[in-house]
Design a protein around this motif. Structure first.
Motif, PDB file in Angstrom:
ATOM      1  N   GLU A   5     -18.281  -8.637 -60.283  1.00 47.04           N
ATOM      2  CA  GLU A   5     -18.688  -8.811 -61.710  1.00 47.04           C
ATOM      3  C   GLU A   5     -19.080 -10.283 -62.039  1.00 47.04           C
ATOM      4  OE1 GLU A   5     -15.114  -7.481 -63.640  1.00 47.04           O
ATOM      5  OE2 GLU A   5     -15.444  -5.133 -62.749  1.00 47.04           O
ATOM      6  N   PRO A   6     -20.316 -10.277 -62.523  1.00 43.46           N
ATOM      7  CA  PRO A   6     -20.798 -11.737 -62.859  1.00 43.46           C
ATOM      8  C   PRO A   6     -20.296 -12.101 -64.055  1.00 43.46           C
ATOM      9  CG  PRO A   6     -22.360  -9.789 -63.461  1.00 43.46           C
ATOM     10  CD  PRO A   6     -21.162  -9.337 -62.783  1.00 43.46           C
ATOM     11  N   VAL A   7     -19.425 -11.909 -64.562  1.00 40.88           N
ATOM     12  CA  VAL A   7     -18.854 -12.311 -66.043  1.00 40.88           C
ATOM     13  C   VAL A   7     -18.098 -13.658 -65.900  1.00 40.88           C
ATOM     14  CG1 VAL A   7     -17.063 -11.963 -67.725  1.00 40.88           C
ATOM     15  CG2 VAL A   7     -18.432 -10.352 -66.878  1.00 40.88           C
ATOM     16  N   LEU A   8     -17.302 -13.762 -64.955  1.00 37.69           N
ATOM     17  CA  LEU A   8     -16.662 -15.136 -64.640  1.00 37.69           C
ATOM     18  C   LEU A   8     -17.673 -16.076 -63.695  1.00 37.69           C
ATOM     19  CD1 LEU A   8     -14.411 -17.214 -64.709  1.00 37.69           C
ATOM     20  CD2 LEU A   8     -13.316 -16.070 -62.908  1.00 37.69           C
ATOM     21  N   PRO A   9     -18.111 -15.429 -62.645  1.00 32.92           N
ATOM     22  CA  PRO A   9     -19.117 -16.456 -62.002  1.00 32.92           C
ATOM     23  C   PRO A   9     -20.312 -17.024 -62.889  1.00 32.92           C
ATOM     24  CG  PRO A   9     -18.923 -14.266 -60.753  1.00 32.92           C
ATOM     25  CD  PRO A   9     -18.344 -14.268 -62.168  1.00 32.92           C
ATOM     26  N   GLU A  10     -20.736 -16.551 -63.713  1.00 29.41           N
ATOM     27  CA  GLU A  10     -21.839 -16.881 -64.737  1.00 29.41           C
ATOM     28  C   GLU A  10     -21.128 -18.434 -65.224  1.00 29.41           C
ATOM     29  OE1 GLU A  10     -24.976 -16.527 -66.112  1.00 29.41           O
ATOM     30  OE2 GLU A  10     -25.250 -14.960 -64.649  1.00 29.41           O
ATOM     31  N   GLY A  58     -21.278 -33.593 -53.973  1.00 26.75           N
ATOM     32  CA  GLY A  58     -21.512 -32.749 -55.228  1.00 26.75           C
ATOM     33  C   GLY A  58     -20.721 -31.296 -55.129  1.00 26.75           C
ATOM     34  N   VAL A  59     -21.234 -30.475 -55.698  1.00 31.46           N
ATOM     35  CA  VAL A  59     -20.606 -29.111 -55.503  1.00 31.46           C
ATOM     36  C   VAL A  59     -21.413 -28.045 -55.081  1.00 31.46           C
ATOM     37  CG1 VAL A  59     -19.369 -27.361 -56.859  1.00 31.46           C
ATOM     38  CG2 VAL A  59     -18.693 -29.579 -57.340  1.00 31.46           C
ATOM     39  N   GLN A  60     -21.417 -27.259 -54.151  1.00 30.15           N
ATOM     40  CA  GLN A  60     -22.073 -26.350 -53.918  1.00 30.15           C
ATOM     41  C   GLN A  60     -21.431 -24.762 -53.941  1.00 30.15           C
ATOM     42  OE1 GLN A  60     -25.537 -26.339 -52.412  1.00 30.15           O
ATOM     43  NE2 GLN A  60     -25.354 -24.146 -52.926  1.00 30.15           N
ATOM     44  N   LEU A  61     -22.213 -24.060 -54.615  1.00 26.05           N
ATOM     45  CA  LEU A  61     -21.729 -22.656 -55.089  1.00 26.05           C
ATOM     46  C   LEU A  61     -22.461 -21.761 -54.054  1.00 26.05           C
ATOM     47  CD1 LEU A  61     -21.721 -21.602 -58.739  1.00 26.05           C
ATOM     48  CD2 LEU A  61     -19.828 -22.483 -57.255  1.00 26.05           C
ATOM     49  N   ALA A  62     -21.990 -20.770 -53.593  1.00 23.83           N
ATOM     50  CA  ALA A  62     -22.697 -19.831 -52.596  1.00 23.83           C
ATOM     51  C   ALA A  62     -22.038 -18.293 -52.950  1.00 23.83           C
ATOM     52  CB  ALA A  62     -22.746 -20.159 -51.130  1.00 23.83           C
ATOM     53  N   GLY A  63     -22.960 -17.456 -52.990  1.00 22.19           N
ATOM     54  CA  GLY A  63     -22.444 -16.033 -53.399  1.00 22.19           C
ATOM     55  C   GLY A  63     -22.024 -15.322 -51.853  1.00 22.19           C
ATOM     56  N   MET A  64     -21.466 -14.271 -52.158  1.00 17.37           N
ATOM     57  CA  MET A  64     -21.037 -13.304 -51.250  1.00 17.37           C
ATOM     58  C   MET A  64     -20.932 -12.009 -51.782  1.00 17.37           C
ATOM     59  SD  MET A  64     -18.911 -14.458 -48.260  1.00 17.37           S
ATOM     60  CE  MET A  64     -19.823 -14.420 -46.803  1.00 17.37           C
ATOM     61  N   ASP A  71     -13.239 -11.558 -57.246  1.00 21.63           N
ATOM     62  CA  ASP A  71     -12.579 -10.648 -58.394  1.00 21.63           C
ATOM     63  C   ASP A  71     -12.238  -9.438 -58.049  1.00 21.63           C
ATOM     64  OD1 ASP A  71     -15.386  -9.596 -58.095  1.00 21.63           O
ATOM     65  OD2 ASP A  71     -16.132 -10.701 -59.787  1.00 21.63           O
ATOM     66  N   VAL A  72     -13.304  -8.352 -57.915  1.00 21.80           N
ATOM     67  CA  VAL A  72     -12.900  -6.931 -57.358  1.00 21.80           C
ATOM     68  C   VAL A  72     -13.928  -6.384 -56.443  1.00 21.80           C
ATOM     69  CG1 VAL A  72     -11.617  -6.316 -59.533  1.00 21.80           C
ATOM     70  CG2 VAL A  72     -14.462  -5.722 -59.247  1.00 21.80           C
ATOM     71  N   GLN A  73     -13.450  -5.496 -55.643  1.00 21.11           N
ATOM     72  CA  GLN A  73     -14.459  -4.580 -54.550  1.00 21.11           C
ATOM     73  C   GLN A  73     -14.775  -5.361 -53.493  1.00 21.11           C
ATOM     74  OE1 GLN A  73     -17.419  -2.723 -56.902  1.00 21.11           O
ATOM     75  NE2 GLN A  73     -15.885  -2.275 -58.656  1.00 21.11           N
ATOM     76  N   CYS A  74     -14.793  -4.810 -52.356  1.00 23.41           N
ATOM     77  CA  CYS A  74     -15.051  -5.083 -50.899  1.00 23.41           C
ATOM     78  C   CYS A  74     -14.468  -6.173 -50.485  1.00 23.41           C
ATOM     79  CB  CYS A  74     -16.625  -5.263 -51.023  1.00 23.41           C
ATOM     80  SG  CYS A  74     -17.700  -3.602 -51.334  1.00 23.41           S
ATOM     81  N   GLU A  75     -13.320  -6.779 -50.783  1.00 26.93           N
ATOM     82  CA  GLU A  75     -12.741  -8.121 -50.234  1.00 26.93           C
ATOM     83  C   GLU A  75     -11.565  -7.520 -49.254  1.00 26.93           C
ATOM     84  OE1 GLU A  75     -11.353  -8.692 -54.298  1.00 26.93           O
ATOM     85  OE2 GLU A  75     -13.465  -9.613 -54.934  1.00 26.93           O
ATOM     86  N   MET A  76     -11.762  -8.210 -48.220  1.00 25.28           N
ATOM     87  CA  MET A  76     -10.737  -7.594 -47.034  1.00 25.28           C
ATOM     88  C   MET A  76      -9.549  -8.263 -47.589  1.00 25.28           C
ATOM     89  SD  MET A  76     -13.082  -7.763 -43.601  1.00 25.28           S
ATOM     90  CE  MET A  76     -14.614  -7.838 -43.572  1.00 25.28           C
ATOM     91  N   GLU A  99     -12.191 -13.778 -71.213  1.00 20.37           N
ATOM     92  CA  GLU A  99     -13.237 -13.942 -71.715  1.00 20.37           C
ATOM     93  C   GLU A  99     -13.247 -14.876 -72.939  1.00 20.37           C
ATOM     94  OE1 GLU A  99     -12.013 -10.954 -71.271  1.00 20.37           O
ATOM     95  OE2 GLU A  99     -12.642  -9.482 -72.857  1.00 20.37           O
ATOM     96  N   HIS A 100     -12.079 -15.139 -73.479  1.00 22.05           N
ATOM     97  CA  HIS A 100     -12.145 -15.891 -74.534  1.00 22.05           C
ATOM     98  C   HIS A 100     -11.655 -17.423 -74.385  1.00 22.05           C
ATOM     99  CE1 HIS A 100     -10.043 -12.055 -75.914  1.00 22.05           C
ATOM    100  NE2 HIS A 100     -11.085 -12.211 -76.567  1.00 22.05           N
ATOM    101  N   HIS A 101     -11.415 -17.699 -73.194  1.00 19.76           N
ATOM    102  CA  HIS A 101     -11.434 -19.018 -72.449  1.00 19.76           C
ATOM    103  C   HIS A 101     -12.176 -19.297 -71.171  1.00 19.76           C
ATOM    104  CE1 HIS A 101      -8.129 -19.453 -75.555  1.00 19.76           C
ATOM    105  NE2 HIS A 101      -7.822 -18.360 -75.053  1.00 19.76           N
ATOM    106  N   ALA A 102     -13.336 -18.322 -70.812  1.00 28.18           N
ATOM    107  CA  ALA A 102     -13.873 -18.486 -69.722  1.00 28.18           C
ATOM    108  C   ALA A 102     -14.194 -19.650 -68.922  1.00 28.18           C
ATOM    109  CB  ALA A 102     -14.954 -17.561 -69.596  1.00 28.18           C
ATOM    110  N   ILE A 103     -14.875 -20.668 -69.823  1.00 29.14           N
ATOM    111  CA  ILE A 103     -15.338 -21.803 -69.324  1.00 29.14           C
ATOM    112  C   ILE A 103     -14.267 -22.762 -69.065  1.00 29.14           C
ATOM    113  CG2 ILE A 103     -15.556 -22.821 -71.656  1.00 29.14           C
ATOM    114  CD1 ILE A 103     -18.071 -23.431 -68.592  1.00 29.14           C
ATOM    115  N   GLU A 104     -13.095 -22.662 -69.856  1.00 26.50           N
ATOM    116  CA  GLU A 104     -11.924 -23.536 -69.273  1.00 26.50           C
ATOM    117  C   GLU A 104     -11.463 -22.947 -67.898  1.00 26.50           C
ATOM    118  OE1 GLU A 104     -11.505 -22.253 -72.742  1.00 26.50           O
ATOM    119  OE2 GLU A 104     -12.372 -23.928 -73.504  1.00 26.50           O
ATOM    120  N   ILE A 105     -11.288 -21.814 -68.005  1.00 29.98           N
ATOM    121  CA  ILE A 105     -11.043 -21.300 -66.509  1.00 29.98           C
ATOM    122  C   ILE A 105     -11.889 -21.472 -65.454  1.00 29.98           C
ATOM    123  CG2 ILE A 105     -10.541 -18.886 -65.399  1.00 29.98           C
ATOM    124  CD1 ILE A 105      -9.552 -17.973 -68.184  1.00 29.98           C
ATOM    125  N   ALA A 106     -13.117 -21.476 -65.721  1.00 31.65           N
ATOM    126  CA  ALA A 106     -14.069 -21.722 -64.752  1.00 31.65           C
ATOM    127  C   ALA A 106     -14.023 -23.295 -64.018  1.00 31.65           C
ATOM    128  CB  ALA A 106     -15.554 -21.391 -65.192  1.00 31.65           C
TER     129      ALA A 106
END
Ligand code: NFS
Ligand code: SF4
Length: 647
Positions: A278-283, A305-311, A348-353, A387-394
């Motif tokens: 779900e892209p909601v928090l990753p955004e 620096g900080v390197q993000l990478a997706g899976m 978050d959800v799905q396909c995580e071992m 979602e009310h505090h997403a940026i702080e959580i991020a």
């Protein structure tokens, strides 16, 4: 121990499996070596729906001459192999559709909060797409009459739209808006006549669960009918709602370049893997990771620096919209941690071992779960999304990763392997690139198909599966299709397999395609394999197929198109739901590896042959990916001949 080179065709993966073996860290391939699948269960011929079972009804071999014919077993309640296999298949459709539709509900709820200004940090990015959705859902764009007529504000439109979309999840009667409006007219009529038009996103799943309970629906054609309705509620319901609302909120993808494979990790950076769907928090993590204070914080800890990478599919969402690099597909999740360079893996959800927790413990990696629906025993921490505090959580998540950077233990080994990609081929982008002057059409693509430069269109999608050498079937199939001038649309883990092989670059056209397709790709400047996004974005493929029909010259329904679909390394229930909504939309769809219904020849024959007459699409199983591609091409040629564009 096994030879790592037999497990994957991806050199970065092989290198990391070797590292795992040397370090004595167990991976999925070690477990697969020890655990053989149960042959009866693999064929779908085991019923454990009530406690009188499990009842096993494996197919019986035909007796040789002179021998007595063994009788086909039935369950204690009398359930036949057909019923048992159909029920198991149905419950896979349920699992897959539930995953997509529940993902979709989350996005719709966020959309409502954003519309009401209650989700700081998020905003409506794609107004054009919002208006398109408003038209679909009969939400007026203007108010007042005559001289008083004026445009309604984006917020008001979005608020009304959000309510109308959210209603569809619990809707009891009627028809899902997209399913009833977006496919070709003929398809809509066909579904209505068959009684498979979905009423709501949840009801079809619930009804199918009920009907496959002990002693309910025990006629396999009838069970499959509800499978069809449920799968449509996924593809033309939940999945399509996810895709469209994610585009509204985060932007509709346009071509962007990126990089893929484990080599995108950087030894001197804080590496954060965003894994899941779900892209909601990753955004928001993306936003947080770029803030100057965060970068400074990382530098204070000794990182550059900080390197993000997706899976997995989160990777696809981030890559398509922001060019964030992709670390790898499903089978590489443990291996990313085994590099020793991942400071946090955020799921978050799905396909995580579940094994991620153990692997993370062998290194310094923090495994951070973020969704209350998906906890993992042994997780390092749970930071629930709100979602009310997403940026702080991020920010908190990114800081956790940065704090962990000094804890790295040697030896860190990042394979020096990555490939450039060009992605972002949303349905709208393809329309822009391969459309004609006529608005809303795929005219140029159709013209090339009719003229024969492009023989047909194939969707190659879906998972990796540790029982199949990683990526090998995706690549063999895709290359065979390209060689025969079939343009390939990819999503999910298949898209990443293609990317790692360099197929998502315009240069791949001359290297891999037949002359016709190569010419078209070079003229337009596109790769021959078009990355359309994550697995919920298979809905984009449905829209592209519909646009081909509507542009004219290729028949009047999706089943008339010279097109085919495949998931050569599938493993998840979601893949079964996706496969069945493609079949239900009129597409010939071939899976590899194994098929979960082979325990009943009758039911399998119905899926593989019988359905063609009813739905125009049908399933198939082919273990050899090149042969599977040949079958897809044969189907494409059959459709070309029927259209009279054979040459
Ligand atoms: Ni699709 Fe994406 Fe990959 Fe398969 Fe899993 S990540 S939703 S299910 S494994 S393609
Ligand atoms: Fe056996 Fe019938 Fe119970 Fe299934 S529902 S486990 S076939 S008795």
């Amino acid at each position: 121990a096994f030879d790592p080179a037999t497990k994957s065709v991806d050199p970065a993966t092989v290198e990391m499996i070797k590292k795992a073996q040397a370090a004595g860290v167990e991976t999925i391939w070690d477990r697969a070596d020890k655990m053989k699948p149960c042959p009866i269960g693999a064929e779908g011929a085991c019923c454990r729906i009530c406690s009188q079972g499990p009842c096993r009804v494996p197919p019986v071999k035909k007796a040789k001459e002179g021998e007595e014919q063994k009788k086909q077993a039935v369950g204690l309640c009398g359930a036949t192999a057909e019923t048992i296999v159909a029920r198991n298949f149905a419950r896979m459709v349920c699992g897959g559709a539930a995953a997509h539709n529940d993902h979709s509900r989350g996005v719709a709820k966020l959309f409502k909060e954003v519309a009401h200004g209650k989700a700081p940090g998020y905003k409506i990015k794609d107004i054009r797409k919002l208006k398109q959705l408003a038209r679909d859902y009969d939400v007026p764009l203007t108010e007042g009459e005559g001289d008083d007529k004026k445009s309604r504000s984006t917020e008001v439109i979005a608020q009304e739209l959000a309510d109308k979309i959210l209603v569809e999840f619990g809707q009891q009667d009627g028809e899902l808006v997209f399913a009833a409006k977006r496919p070709p007219k003929k398809r809509i009529e066909l579904w209505r006549n068959l009684g498979v038009m979905p009423r709501g996103c949840d009801i079809e799943i619930v009804e199918l669960m009920h009907r496959t309970h002990m002693g309910v629906d025990q006629e396999y054609h009838n069970i499959l009918k509800q499978c069809t309705r449920t799968a449509i509620s996924d593809g033309w319901g939940g999945s399509m709602i996810s895709t469209d609302l994610q585009d509204v909120l985060f932007g509709c993808p346009v071509p962007v370049s990126g990089e893929i494979n484990l080599g995108v990790l950087k030894e001197d950076h804080v590496n954060i893997i965003i894994h899941g769907h779900e892209p909601v928090l990753p955004e928001m993590i993306y936003v947080a990771s770029q803030e100057p204070e965060i970068v400074q914080y990382a530098q204070n800890k000794g990182a550059k620096g900080v390197q993000l990478a997706g899976m997995c599919c989160s990777a696809n969402e981030l890559l398509m919209r922001h060019g964030i690099p992709t670390a790898g597909n499903y089978l590489q999740q443990e291996l990313a941690i085994i590099t020793g360079a991942v400071d946090a893996m955020v799921v978050d959800v799905q396909c995580e071992m579940q094994s991620l927790a153990n692997v993370a413990k062998c290194y310094h990696t923090k495994l951070i779960t973020t969704d209350p629906r998906a906890r993992i025993e042994g997780e390092t921490m749970h930071i629930p999304m709100d979602e009310h505090h997403a940026i702080e959580i991020a920010r908190q998540i990114v800081r956790e990763a940065i704090d962990n950077f000094p804890n790295r233990r040697a030896p860190v080994l990042i394979p020096d392997i990555k490939y450039p990609t060009v992605v972002g081929f949303s349905y709208e982008t393809i329309q822009y690139l391969l459309g004609g002057s006529i608005r809303g059409s795929y005219y140029t693509l159709n013209d090339n198909i009719i003229g024969g430069r492009v023989r047909g269109v194939a969707g190659v999608v879906g998972c990796n599966n540790c029982r199949t050498p990683h990526d090998s079937a995706h690549l063999a199939m895709t290359k065979e299709l390209l060689k025969n001038d079939v343009i390939v649309l990819v999503t999910g883990c298949s898209a990443m397999a293609a990317g790692k092989e360099g197929l998502l670059t315009p240069e791949a056209a001359v290297k891999y395609c037949g002359p016709g397709l190569a010419e078209v790709c070079e003229t337009v400047g596109i790769p021959p394999v078009l990355h359309m996004g994550s697995c919920v974005d298979n809905s984009r493929i449905l829209m592209a197929a519909t646009a081909c029909v509507k542009a004219g010259g290729l028949g009047s329904d999706i089943s008339d198109l010279p097109a085919a679909g495949a998931a050569p390394e599938w493993m998840s229930e979601k893949a079964i739901s996706i496969g069945h909504y493609f079949v239900s939309s009129g597409v010939y769809t071939v899976f590899g590896g194994s098929f979960p219904t082979t325990g009943s020849a009758l039911f399998t024959d119905y899926l593989f042959r019988g359905l063609e007459e009813e739905l125009g699409g049908m399933w198939d199983l082919e273990l050899d990916p090149v042969l599977a591609a040949k079958k897809m091409i044969a189907h494409i040629d059959k459709k070309r001949a029927a259209l009279g564009i054979d040459k």
